[in-house]
Scaffold this active site. Structure first.
Site, short mmCIF file in Angstrom:
data_model
loop_
_atom_site.label_atom_id
_atom_site.label_comp_id
_atom_site.label_asym_id
_atom_site.label_seq_id
_atom_site.Cartn_x
_atom_site.Cartn_y
_atom_site.Cartn_z
N GLY A 1 -10.16 -14.14 14.44
CA GLY A 1 -9.53 -13.77 13.19
C GLY A 1 -9.98 -14.45 11.92
N THR B 1 -4.65 -15.27 -5.72
CA THR B 1 -5.52 -15.82 -4.72
C THR B 1 -6.79 -14.70 -4.74
OG1 THR B 1 -4.17 -14.24 -2.91
CG2 THR B 1 -3.51 -16.51 -3.21
N GLY C 1 -6.91 -18.75 6.23
CA GLY C 1 -5.88 -18.70 7.06
C GLY C 1 -4.77 -18.12 6.07
N SER D 1 -6.29 -7.48 -2.15
CA SER D 1 -7.67 -7.61 -1.58
C SER D 1 -8.56 -7.31 -2.87
CB SER D 1 -8.03 -6.48 -0.65
OG SER D 1 -7.37 -6.66 0.49
N VAL E 1 -10.12 -20.67 -4.48
CA VAL E 1 -11.12 -21.53 -4.02
C VAL E 1 -10.46 -22.50 -2.88
CG1 VAL E 1 -12.84 -23.05 -4.50
CG2 VAL E 1 -12.35 -21.39 -6.08
N LYS F 1 -16.57 -17.72 -5.24
CA LYS F 1 -15.76 -19.11 -5.42
C LYS F 1 -16.67 -20.08 -6.45
CE LYS F 1 -13.68 -18.30 -1.00
NZ LYS F 1 -13.67 -18.73 0.57
N ARG G 1 0.77 -1.12 -0.01
CA ARG G 1 0.19 0.08 0.18
C ARG G 1 0.88 1.26 0.09
NH1 ARG G 1 -4.75 -1.76 4.47
NH2 ARG G 1 -5.58 -3.44 3.15
N ARG G 2 2.05 0.96 0.25
CA ARG G 2 2.98 2.29 0.31
C ARG G 2 3.54 2.59 -0.75
NH1 ARG G 2 3.65 -0.27 5.27
NH2 ARG G 2 5.65 -1.29 4.47
#
Length: 307
Positions: free
Chosen positions: A182, A102, A287, A76, A129, A200, A40-41
């Site tokens: 989480g 991913t 995870g 994301s 998936v 998915k 992000r930076r």
């Protein structure tokens, strides 16, 4: 082989850690190097034990600077238009650069468009998936079999909540526990309303059943209106389902005779019915290390020529 990694959150860091741990023991990784990482930076270049150069810029700037052989996309999901990933995929695949992702959004929104560009540049997407549990990659090794039906529990957050509700915990308490552990995001909307499972399922149906659908074509409902997760000897599970006539995600009552009845907590499962046999797989669907392994396994399969 030079990699450009997009996204350096928990999954991205787990991927780099896994890559460095396995580099000496896995022959396919000997010539793999990290050319840069976009977070992000900005852009971090010259990765060895640390980054030698930091630049301002986006994924397109990084692509021009690094000139990668392969892009690892762990950003994301942007379900509005799939960008910047979707636009970068089109450019990279046309250039013969391979993609491992991913990130579900580009394929959930524009699967056929992206796949039409696959050629010299390859595409691995196991991590979209069931993370590292081989769903997509299992389907790759069912040659000659025609997939007739897909059923699955594809979202660990909702399955965890329904499992807690089955044991008597109210929905709101179960959600708060999932967030504390989480398993759920601060804003869990896309999990709770069924959208994530539908994304998915879109990818699975397109890949396994040769459909031509986007997430916008899928009928789905989440668990927000489920009051009880137990009815007699039945459990309520959020089931993703696809066959020749429908593709949908809905809360469904299951009996003990159903293999998906026993999938609890954050575990995922997928039942694949072909014209030859039915196969059921189960495993962790969430995870950071599991998602990272999905991309890591794609990298090795790509190097072996299986993708």
């Amino acid at each position: 082989m030079k990699m450009l990694i997009l996204g350096y959150g928990n999954v991205g860091k787990s991927f780099v850690k896994l890559l460095l741990q396995k580099k000496e023991s896995v022959p396919e990784l000997k010539d793999v190097e990290i050319g840069g990482i976009v977070n992000r930076r900005g852009i971090m270049l010259g990765y060895r034990d640390e980054f030698e150069v930091n630049l301002k810029g986006d994924v397109f700037t990084a692509y021009e600077k690094v000139k990668p052989d392969i892009i690892i996309d762990m950003m994301s999901a942007n379900y509005k238009d799939g960008n910047p990933s979707l636009t970068l995929y089109k450019t990279a695949l046309k250039d013969g650069v391979s993609i491992i992702t991913t990130n579900k959004a580009p394929l959930a929104l524009a699967y056929r468009e992206v796949m039409s560009l696959v050629g010299k540049g390859r595409l691995g997407f196991q991590g979209t998936v069931m993370s590292g549990t081989p769903s997509i990659n299992l389907l790759r090794i069912l040659p000659g079999a025609e997939v007739k039906r897909i059923r699955g529990i594809l979202n660990g957050t909702t399955n965890f909540i329904l499992t807690r509700m089955y044991k008597g915990q109210p929905f709101e308490e179960a959600l708060k526990e999932a967030q504390r552990l989480g398993y759920a995001e601060e804003d869990p909307t896309l999990d709770i309303n069924g959208f994530d499972a539908a994304a998915k399922l879109t990818i699975l149906a397109n890949f396994a059943m040769k459909k031509n659908v986007s997430i916008r074509d899928i009928n789905f409902e989440g668990i927000q209106n489920v009051k009880e997760a137990i009815r007699g000897n039945k459990k309520v599970k959020l089931i993703a389902y696809a066959d020749d006539s429908k593709i949908e995600v809905f809360p469904t009552e299951l009996t003990p005779e159903d293999p998906l009845y026993y999938i609890d907590g954050v575990e995922n499962a997928l039942e694949i019915t072909t014209d030859i046999q039915t196969t059921v797989i189960r495993g962790p669907g969430a995870g950071p290390i599991n998602a990272a392994y999905g991309a890591f396994s794609d990298l090795i399969l790509l190097k072996r020529g299986f993708i």
